[in-house]
Design a protein around this motif. Structure first.
Motif, PDB file in Angstrom:
ATOM      1  N   LEU A   1       0.836  -1.196   0.000  1.00 28.19           N
ATOM      2  CA  LEU A   1       0.000   0.000   0.000  1.00 28.19           C
ATOM      3  C   LEU A   1       0.877   1.254   0.000  1.00 28.19           C
ATOM      4  O   LEU A   1       1.919   1.288   0.647  1.00 28.19           O
ATOM      5  N   SER A   2       0.454   2.297  -0.710  1.00 28.47           N
ATOM      6  CA  SER A   2       1.245   3.527  -0.793  1.00 28.47           C
ATOM      7  C   SER A   2       1.087   4.360   0.486  1.00 28.47           C
ATOM      8  O   SER A   2       0.095   4.234   1.198  1.00 28.47           O
ATOM      9  N   PRO A   3       2.049   5.233   0.781  1.00 31.75           N
ATOM     10  CA  PRO A   3       1.932   6.100   1.965  1.00 31.75           C
ATOM     11  C   PRO A   3       0.670   6.965   1.945  1.00 31.75           C
ATOM     12  O   PRO A   3       0.072   7.208   2.993  1.00 31.75           O
ATOM     13  N   ALA A   4       0.245   7.412   0.752  1.00 33.70           N
ATOM     14  CA  ALA A   4      -0.969   8.234   0.669  1.00 33.70           C
ATOM     15  C   ALA A   4      -2.195   7.428   1.107  1.00 33.70           C
ATOM     16  O   ALA A   4      -3.061   7.931   1.828  1.00 33.70           O
ATOM     17  N   ARG A   5      -2.274   6.174   0.674  1.00 31.24           N
ATOM     18  CA  ARG A   5      -3.398   5.312   1.067  1.00 31.24           C
ATOM     19  C   ARG A   5      -3.332   4.982   2.556  1.00 31.24           C
ATOM     20  O   ARG A   5      -4.354   4.899   3.220  1.00 31.24           O
ATOM     21  N   ILE A   6      -2.136   4.801   3.068  1.00 29.49           N
ATOM     22  CA  ILE A   6      -1.973   4.521   4.497  1.00 29.49           C
ATOM     23  C   ILE A   6      -2.446   5.720   5.310  1.00 29.49           C
ATOM     24  O   ILE A   6      -3.160   5.583   6.301  1.00 29.49           O
ATOM     25  N   ASP A   7      -2.056   6.938   4.883  1.00 32.46           N
ATOM     26  CA  ASP A   7      -2.499   8.147   5.585  1.00 32.46           C
ATOM     27  C   ASP A   7      -4.009   8.303   5.520  1.00 32.46           C
ATOM     28  O   ASP A   7      -4.638   8.736   6.487  1.00 32.46           O
ATOM     29  N   ALA A   8      -4.603   7.957   4.381  1.00 32.49           N
ATOM     30  CA  ALA A   8      -6.065   8.026   4.257  1.00 32.49           C
ATOM     31  C   ALA A   8      -6.717   7.067   5.237  1.00 32.49           C
ATOM     32  O   ALA A   8      -7.730   7.395   5.863  1.00 32.49           O
ATOM     33  N   TRP A   9      -6.147   5.878   5.403  1.00 28.67           N
ATOM     34  CA  TRP A   9      -6.685   4.923   6.372  1.00 28.67           C
ATOM     35  C   TRP A   9      -6.497   5.448   7.794  1.00 28.67           C
ATOM     36  O   TRP A   9      -7.400   5.359   8.625  1.00 28.67           O
ATOM     37  N   MET A  10      -5.323   6.012   8.086  1.00 21.89           N
ATOM     38  CA  MET A  10      -5.048   6.538   9.432  1.00 21.89           C
ATOM     39  C   MET A  10      -6.015   7.653   9.812  1.00 21.89           C
ATOM     40  O   MET A  10      -6.358   7.820  10.976  1.00 21.89           O
ATOM     41  N   GLU A  11      -6.454   8.410   8.826  1.00 18.82           N
ATOM     42  CA  GLU A  11      -7.353   9.529   9.090  1.00 18.82           C
ATOM     43  C   GLU A  11      -8.705   9.059   9.624  1.00 18.82           C
ATOM     44  O   GLU A  11      -9.321   9.726  10.445  1.00 18.82           O
ATOM     45  N   VAL A  12      -9.167   7.904   9.175  1.00 18.20           N
ATOM     46  CA  VAL A  12     -10.497   7.436   9.572  1.00 18.20           C
ATOM     47  C   VAL A  12     -10.456   6.255  10.530  1.00 18.20           C
ATOM     48  O   VAL A  12     -11.479   5.891  11.100  1.00 18.20           O
ATOM     49  N   ALA A  13      -9.282   5.653  10.730  1.00 18.42           N
ATOM     50  CA  ALA A  13      -9.180   4.455  11.563  1.00 18.42           C
ATOM     51  C   ALA A  13      -9.381   4.795  13.031  1.00 18.42           C
ATOM     52  O   ALA A  13      -8.898   5.809  13.524  1.00 18.42           O
ATOM     53  N   LYS A  14     -10.099   3.904  13.684  1.00 17.32           N
ATOM     54  CA  LYS A  14     -10.291   4.006  15.133  1.00 17.32           C
ATOM     55  C   LYS A  14      -9.445   2.926  15.790  1.00 17.32           C
ATOM     56  O   LYS A  14      -8.972   2.009  15.126  1.00 17.32           O
ATOM     57  N   ALA A  15      -9.254   3.020  17.093  1.00 17.01           N
ATOM     58  CA  ALA A  15      -8.460   2.027  17.809  1.00 17.01           C
ATOM     59  C   ALA A  15      -9.036   0.637  17.554  1.00 17.01           C
ATOM     60  O   ALA A  15     -10.240   0.422  17.674  1.00 17.01           O
ATOM     61  N   GLY A  16      -8.162  -0.288  17.165  1.00 14.75           N
ATOM     62  CA  GLY A  16      -8.588  -1.663  16.894  1.00 14.75           C
ATOM     63  C   GLY A  16      -8.837  -1.956  15.425  1.00 14.75           C
ATOM     64  O   GLY A  16      -8.940  -3.123  15.040  1.00 14.75           O
ATOM     65  N   ASP A  17      -8.949  -0.935  14.575  1.00 14.03           N
ATOM     66  CA  ASP A  17      -9.145  -1.163  13.137  1.00 14.03           C
ATOM     67  C   ASP A  17      -7.871  -1.767  12.542  1.00 14.03           C
ATOM     68  O   ASP A  17      -6.757  -1.448  12.974  1.00 14.03           O
ATOM     69  N   VAL A  18      -8.051  -2.639  11.548  1.00 11.80           N
ATOM     70  CA  VAL A  18      -6.928  -3.349  10.937  1.00 11.80           C
ATOM     71  C   VAL A  18      -6.821  -2.977   9.467  1.00 11.80           C
ATOM     72  O   VAL A  18      -7.821  -2.900   8.761  1.00 11.80           O
ATOM     73  N   CYS A  19      -5.593  -2.756   9.016  1.00 13.20           N
ATOM     74  CA  CYS A  19      -5.305  -2.470   7.613  1.00 13.20           C
ATOM     75  C   CYS A  19      -4.367  -3.562   7.089  1.00 13.20           C
ATOM     76  O   CYS A  19      -3.293  -3.769   7.647  1.00 13.20           O
ATOM     77  N   LEU A  20      -4.782  -4.263   6.045  1.00 11.94           N
ATOM     78  CA  LEU A  20      -3.925  -5.241   5.376  1.00 11.94           C
ATOM     79  C   LEU A  20      -3.173  -4.477   4.296  1.00 11.94           C
ATOM     80  O   LEU A  20      -3.724  -4.133   3.266  1.00 11.94           O
ATOM     81  N   TYR A  21      -1.909  -4.151   4.572  1.00 14.73           N
ATOM     82  CA  TYR A  21      -1.180  -3.285   3.649  1.00 14.73           C
ATOM     83  C   TYR A  21      -0.319  -4.041   2.648  1.00 14.73           C
ATOM     84  O   TYR A  21       0.205  -3.454   1.713  1.00 14.73           O
ATOM     85  N   ALA A  22      -0.182  -5.360   2.793  1.00 14.96           N
ATOM     86  CA  ALA A  22       0.523  -6.170   1.789  1.00 14.96           C
ATOM     87  C   ALA A  22       0.277  -7.640   2.059  1.00 14.96           C
ATOM     88  O   ALA A  22       0.076  -8.051   3.208  1.00 14.96           O
ATOM     89  N   THR A  23       0.278  -8.443   0.999  1.00 16.21           N
ATOM     90  CA  THR A  23       0.255  -9.902   1.092  1.00 16.21           C
ATOM     91  C   THR A  23       1.387 -10.386   0.204  1.00 16.21           C
ATOM     92  O   THR A  23       1.287 -10.351  -1.027  1.00 16.21           O
ATOM     93  N   ARG A  24       2.492 -10.802   0.828  1.00 12.35           N
ATOM     94  CA  ARG A  24       3.706 -11.160   0.089  1.00 12.35           C
ATOM     95  C   ARG A  24       4.514 -12.160   0.899  1.00 12.35           C
ATOM     96  O   ARG A  24       4.287 -12.330   2.091  1.00 12.35           O
ATOM     97  N   ALA A  25       5.523 -12.717   0.235  1.00 10.17           N
ATOM     98  CA  ALA A  25       6.459 -13.602   0.935  1.00 10.17           C
ATOM     99  C   ALA A  25       7.365 -12.770   1.842  1.00 10.17           C
ATOM    100  O   ALA A  25       7.662 -13.167   2.964  1.00 10.17           O
ATOM    101  N   CYS A  26       7.779 -11.585   1.361  1.00 11.67           N
ATOM    102  CA  CYS A  26       8.558 -10.659   2.191  1.00 11.67           C
ATOM    103  C   CYS A  26       8.390  -9.252   1.612  1.00 11.67           C
ATOM    104  O   CYS A  26       8.059  -9.087   0.446  1.00 11.67           O
ATOM    105  N   LEU A  27       8.602  -8.256   2.464  1.00 11.37           N
ATOM    106  CA  LEU A  27       8.458  -6.873   2.020  1.00 11.37           C
ATOM    107  C   LEU A  27       9.725  -6.412   1.317  1.00 11.37           C
ATOM    108  O   LEU A  27      10.838  -6.720   1.768  1.00 11.37           O
ATOM    109  N   PRO A  28       9.587  -5.648   0.226  1.00 13.27           N
ATOM    110  CA  PRO A  28      10.779  -5.128  -0.437  1.00 13.27           C
ATOM    111  C   PRO A  28      11.479  -4.093   0.448  1.00 13.27           C
ATOM    112  O   PRO A  28      10.846  -3.351   1.187  1.00 13.27           O
ATOM    113  N   VAL A  29      12.787  -4.047   0.356  1.00 13.56           N
ATOM    114  CA  VAL A  29      13.588  -3.157   1.195  1.00 13.56           C
ATOM    115  C   VAL A  29      13.274  -1.691   0.910  1.00 13.56           C
ATOM    116  O   VAL A  29      13.189  -0.874   1.826  1.00 13.56           O
ATOM    117  N   ASN A  30      13.070  -1.342  -0.338  1.00 15.34           N
ATOM    118  CA  ASN A  30      12.875   0.064  -0.703  1.00 15.34           C
ATOM    119  C   ASN A  30      11.405   0.460  -0.803  1.00 15.34           C
ATOM    120  O   ASN A  30      11.088   1.477  -1.395  1.00 15.34           O
TER     121      ASN A  30
END
Length: 190
Positions: free
Chosen positions: A21-50
């Motif tokens: 997930l991009s930082p802009a989408r993450i910030d959009a989620w953070m703006e509306v997320a309440k305590a306990g809300d979950v965001c699935l930001y990637a489904t992968r074998a491992c996260l890329p370094v960059n």
């Protein structure tokens, strides 16, 4: 070979499988997320370094705004679901929850209205002349009411925000403020 339409879809949507997930989408989620809300930001074998999204999530975790977990996917056990759970820590992006202000409404029944109509002018005269608040017995005799009715009338006037009553030292015992005029009964001299 991946069809061109699918490749365009993957390029247009940063939530596509295998992409973080991009930082802009993450910030959009953070703006509306309440305590306990979950965001699935990637489904992968491992996260890329960059990955900018993964870096952004780690920064949020360092600030204790999210809790990061990576359970295995139930659909494909070869990959991880990278999840962020919102904590209760407030941020500048968090919209404050403001309670709706409501004016209390106290309705007077007919008997109370008659008692208020008898008591209020007496209290107003005492307050205008800066005289000490009369006792319940004195109010009862001046307003032609019983002492019980005076007590109920004073309570009804306080509930209806017509007067404010505050206690004070003897021999006065109480001071009354007429809310509409701001006039206050005086203090008795000992």
């Amino acid at each position: 070979m991946i069809p061109m339409a699918t490749m365009q879809l993957l390029a247009d949507h940063d939530e596509a499988p295998g992409v973080v997930l991009s930082p802009a989408r993450i910030d959009a989620w953070m703006e509306v997320a309440k305590a306990g809300d979950v965001c699935l930001y990637a489904t992968r074998a491992c996260l890329p370094v960059n990955s900018a999204g993964a870096k952004h999530m780690r920064e949020l975790a360092n600030r204790k705004l999210v809790l990061l977990t990576q359970p295995r996917s139930k659909l494909d056990p070869t990959v991880f679901n990278y999840r962020a759970t919102r904590t209760g820590t407030p941020t500048a992006m968090t919209r404050p929850a403001r309670p709706v202000l409501v004016a209390p409404s106290a309705t007077l029944i007919d008997d109370e209205a008659a008692i208020v109509d008898a008591l209020l002018p007496v209290l107003e005269r005492f307050a205008q002349n800066n005289r000490p608040c009369p006792t319940d017995k004195q109010l009862a005799s001046r307003a032609a009411l019983t002492e019980v009715a005076v007590k109920a009338g004073l309570a009804a006037m306080v509930a209806a925000h017509l007067i404010k009553v505050s206690g004070c030292a003897a021999p006065t015992y109480r001071r009354v403020v007429i809310v509409s005029t701001g006039a206050m009964t005086g203090l008795a001299r000992a």
